[in-house]
Design a protein around this motif. Structure first.
Motif, PDB file in Angstrom:
ATOM      1  N   GLY A   1      50.136  38.666  51.526  1.00 58.18           N
ATOM      2  CA  GLY A   1      49.077  39.614  51.873  1.00 58.18           C
ATOM      3  C   GLY A   1      48.140  39.867  50.712  1.00 58.18           C
ATOM      4  O   GLY A   1      46.910  39.953  50.889  1.00 58.18           O
ATOM      5  N   PHE A   2      48.692  39.985  49.504  1.00 55.54           N
ATOM      6  CA  PHE A   2      47.862  40.208  48.330  1.00 55.54           C
ATOM      7  C   PHE A   2      46.982  38.991  48.054  1.00 55.54           C
ATOM      8  O   PHE A   2      45.813  39.127  47.670  1.00 55.54           O
ATOM      9  CB  PHE A   2      48.741  40.528  47.124  1.00 55.54           C
ATOM     10  CG  PHE A   2      47.975  40.967  45.924  1.00 55.54           C
ATOM     11  CD1 PHE A   2      47.187  42.101  45.956  1.00 55.54           C
ATOM     12  CD2 PHE A   2      48.044  40.242  44.750  1.00 55.54           C
ATOM     13  CE1 PHE A   2      46.478  42.510  44.841  1.00 55.54           C
ATOM     14  CE2 PHE A   2      47.345  40.634  43.633  1.00 55.54           C
ATOM     15  CZ  PHE A   2      46.553  41.770  43.682  1.00 55.54           C
ATOM     16  N   GLY A   3      47.515  37.798  48.263  1.00 58.09           N
ATOM     17  CA  GLY A   3      46.723  36.583  48.072  1.00 58.09           C
ATOM     18  C   GLY A   3      45.551  36.512  49.040  1.00 58.09           C
ATOM     19  O   GLY A   3      44.436  36.141  48.664  1.00 58.09           O
ATOM     20  N   PHE A   4      45.778  36.876  50.299  1.00 56.23           N
ATOM     21  CA  PHE A   4      44.680  36.877  51.266  1.00 56.23           C
ATOM     22  C   PHE A   4      43.663  37.964  50.947  1.00 56.23           C
ATOM     23  O   PHE A   4      42.467  37.780  51.149  1.00 56.23           O
ATOM     24  CB  PHE A   4      45.209  37.031  52.689  1.00 56.23           C
ATOM     25  CG  PHE A   4      45.852  35.791  53.202  1.00 56.23           C
ATOM     26  CD1 PHE A   4      45.123  34.624  53.362  1.00 56.23           C
ATOM     27  CD2 PHE A   4      47.199  35.767  53.508  1.00 56.23           C
ATOM     28  CE1 PHE A   4      45.719  33.469  53.822  1.00 56.23           C
ATOM     29  CE2 PHE A   4      47.807  34.615  53.964  1.00 56.23           C
ATOM     30  CZ  PHE A   4      47.057  33.462  54.117  1.00 56.23           C
ATOM     31  N   LEU A   5      44.121  39.084  50.439  1.00 51.18           N
ATOM     32  CA  LEU A   5      43.201  40.143  50.037  1.00 51.18           C
ATOM     33  C   LEU A   5      42.305  39.675  48.893  1.00 51.18           C
ATOM     34  O   LEU A   5      41.080  39.905  48.929  1.00 51.18           O
ATOM     35  CB  LEU A   5      43.980  41.387  49.619  1.00 51.18           C
ATOM     36  CG  LEU A   5      43.140  42.536  49.085  1.00 51.18           C
ATOM     37  CD1 LEU A   5      42.363  43.184  50.228  1.00 51.18           C
ATOM     38  CD2 LEU A   5      43.992  43.539  48.375  1.00 51.18           C
ATOM     39  N   ILE A   6      42.881  39.023  47.906  1.00 48.70           N
ATOM     40  CA  ILE A   6      42.080  38.507  46.794  1.00 48.70           C
ATOM     41  C   ILE A   6      41.069  37.487  47.298  1.00 48.70           C
ATOM     42  O   ILE A   6      39.903  37.490  46.883  1.00 48.70           O
ATOM     43  CB  ILE A   6      42.998  37.894  45.715  1.00 48.70           C
ATOM     44  CG1 ILE A   6      43.837  38.976  45.062  1.00 48.70           C
ATOM     45  CG2 ILE A   6      42.188  37.162  44.661  1.00 48.70           C
ATOM     46  CD1 ILE A   6      44.909  38.437  44.140  1.00 48.70           C
ATOM     47  N   GLU A   7      41.473  36.625  48.211  1.00 48.48           N
ATOM     48  CA  GLU A   7      40.557  35.618  48.768  1.00 48.48           C
ATOM     49  C   GLU A   7      39.415  36.280  49.526  1.00 48.48           C
ATOM     50  O   GLU A   7      38.256  35.874  49.418  1.00 48.48           O
ATOM     51  CB  GLU A   7      41.328  34.659  49.660  1.00 48.48           C
ATOM     52  CG  GLU A   7      40.510  33.519  50.212  1.00 48.48           C
ATOM     53  CD  GLU A   7      40.029  32.566  49.132  1.00 48.48           C
ATOM     54  OE1 GLU A   7      38.965  31.948  49.346  1.00 48.48           O
ATOM     55  OE2 GLU A   7      40.695  32.427  48.104  1.00 48.48           O
ATOM     56  N   LYS A   8      39.728  37.308  50.310  1.00 47.96           N
ATOM     57  CA  LYS A   8      38.681  38.012  51.064  1.00 47.96           C
ATOM     58  C   LYS A   8      37.704  38.713  50.129  1.00 47.96           C
ATOM     59  O   LYS A   8      36.498  38.719  50.378  1.00 47.96           O
ATOM     60  CB  LYS A   8      39.303  39.038  52.023  1.00 47.96           C
ATOM     61  CG  LYS A   8      39.987  38.416  53.198  1.00 47.96           C
ATOM     62  CD  LYS A   8      38.968  37.757  54.072  1.00 47.96           C
ATOM     63  CE  LYS A   8      39.633  37.212  55.313  1.00 47.96           C
ATOM     64  NZ  LYS A   8      38.699  36.507  56.157  1.00 47.96           N
ATOM     65  N   VAL A   9      38.211  39.333  49.062  1.00 51.29           N
ATOM     66  CA  VAL A   9      37.319  39.984  48.098  1.00 51.29           C
ATOM     67  C   VAL A   9      36.437  38.939  47.429  1.00 51.29           C
ATOM     68  O   VAL A   9      35.230  39.173  47.222  1.00 51.29           O
ATOM     69  CB  VAL A   9      38.141  40.784  47.059  1.00 51.29           C
ATOM     70  CG1 VAL A   9      37.274  41.239  45.904  1.00 51.29           C
ATOM     71  CG2 VAL A   9      38.799  41.983  47.715  1.00 51.29           C
ATOM     72  N   GLY A  10      36.996  37.773  47.117  1.00 54.80           N
ATOM     73  CA  GLY A  10      36.191  36.688  46.545  1.00 54.80           C
ATOM     74  C   GLY A  10      35.099  36.225  47.489  1.00 54.80           C
ATOM     75  O   GLY A  10      33.962  35.989  47.071  1.00 54.80           O
ATOM     76  N   LEU A  11      35.439  36.094  48.782  1.00 51.66           N
ATOM     77  CA  LEU A  11      34.420  35.707  49.765  1.00 51.66           C
ATOM     78  C   LEU A  11      33.333  36.783  49.911  1.00 51.66           C
ATOM     79  O   LEU A  11      32.153  36.470  50.046  1.00 51.66           O
ATOM     80  CB  LEU A  11      35.073  35.436  51.123  1.00 51.66           C
ATOM     81  CG  LEU A  11      35.895  34.161  51.231  1.00 51.66           C
ATOM     82  CD1 LEU A  11      36.619  34.122  52.573  1.00 51.66           C
ATOM     83  CD2 LEU A  11      35.017  32.952  51.066  1.00 51.66           C
ATOM     84  N   TYR A  12      33.752  38.035  49.881  1.00 51.70           N
ATOM     85  CA  TYR A  12      32.791  39.144  49.958  1.00 51.70           C
ATOM     86  C   TYR A  12      31.852  39.112  48.757  1.00 51.70           C
ATOM     87  O   TYR A  12      30.638  39.263  48.908  1.00 51.70           O
ATOM     88  CB  TYR A  12      33.538  40.479  50.015  1.00 51.70           C
ATOM     89  CG  TYR A  12      32.634  41.670  49.964  1.00 51.70           C
ATOM     90  CD1 TYR A  12      31.939  42.091  51.093  1.00 51.70           C
ATOM     91  CD2 TYR A  12      32.460  42.368  48.774  1.00 51.70           C
ATOM     92  CE1 TYR A  12      31.099  43.184  51.040  1.00 51.70           C
ATOM     93  CE2 TYR A  12      31.618  43.459  48.711  1.00 51.70           C
ATOM     94  CZ  TYR A  12      30.941  43.868  49.840  1.00 51.70           C
ATOM     95  OH  TYR A  12      30.107  44.942  49.780  1.00 51.70           O
ATOM     96  N   MET A  13      32.418  38.909  47.577  1.00 51.96           N
ATOM     97  CA  MET A  13      31.587  38.856  46.374  1.00 51.96           C
ATOM     98  C   MET A  13      30.638  37.668  46.409  1.00 51.96           C
ATOM     99  O   MET A  13      29.488  37.772  45.964  1.00 51.96           O
ATOM    100  CB  MET A  13      32.478  38.793  45.131  1.00 51.96           C
ATOM    101  CG  MET A  13      33.204  40.087  44.856  1.00 51.96           C
ATOM    102  SD  MET A  13      34.460  39.986  43.567  1.00 51.96           S
ATOM    103  CE  MET A  13      33.556  39.319  42.194  1.00 51.96           C
TER     104      MET A  13
END
Length: 131
Positions: free
Chosen positions: A41-53
């Motif tokens: 879950g933390f890995g997907f959260l980091i990926e989503k924040v990267g995509l948002y940025m």
């Protein structure tokens, strides 16, 4: 009033110790599964924040977004390694100790392992489709 239809199982201390060991093995396996799911879950959260940025914050350096992608891949792969390691450890002890007790079956734990792995694969495919 005694209920004579209930069957009494007489277990000696050795059998009870084996049962306690099996139950402790199962609790340990489920704890490692929770840890694995947390990392996934933390890995997907980091990926989503990267995509948002990447999409909405144009002033963020590319190196930061690349570092977030590598961090998410490391976290996701760590979660899967932990899950596989926990499953291997669980089934090793289950086979070693559980074979001596006939009622112990590892099918629920196998189902948990396969479900978490399937969730990981589906989520990885879904995140790649969004790119």
């Amino acid at each position: 009033m005694t209920d004579e239809s209930k069957e009494h199982i007489h277990l000696d201390n050795n059998q009870l110790a084996k049962i306690r060991t099996l139950l402790a093995n199962e609790r340990t396996f489920l704890a490692w599964c929770r840890t694995s799911l947390g990392l996934l879950g933390f890995g997907f959260l980091i990926e989503k924040v990267g995509l948002y940025m990447k999409k909405f914050l144009t002033d963020v350096p590319v190196s930061v977004i690349e570092d977030m992608t590598w961090l998410s891949l490391f976290t996701l792969s760590s979660g899967m390694v932990i899950l596989v390691g926990a499953a291997v450890r669980f089934f090793y002890f289950e086979r070693k100790i559980g074979s001596k007790i006939k009622w112990a079956t590892p099918y629920p734990e196998l189902l948990v392992t396969l479900t978490v792995g399937l969730i990981f694969i589906i989520s990885a495919l879904a995140s790649k489709m969004m790119l």
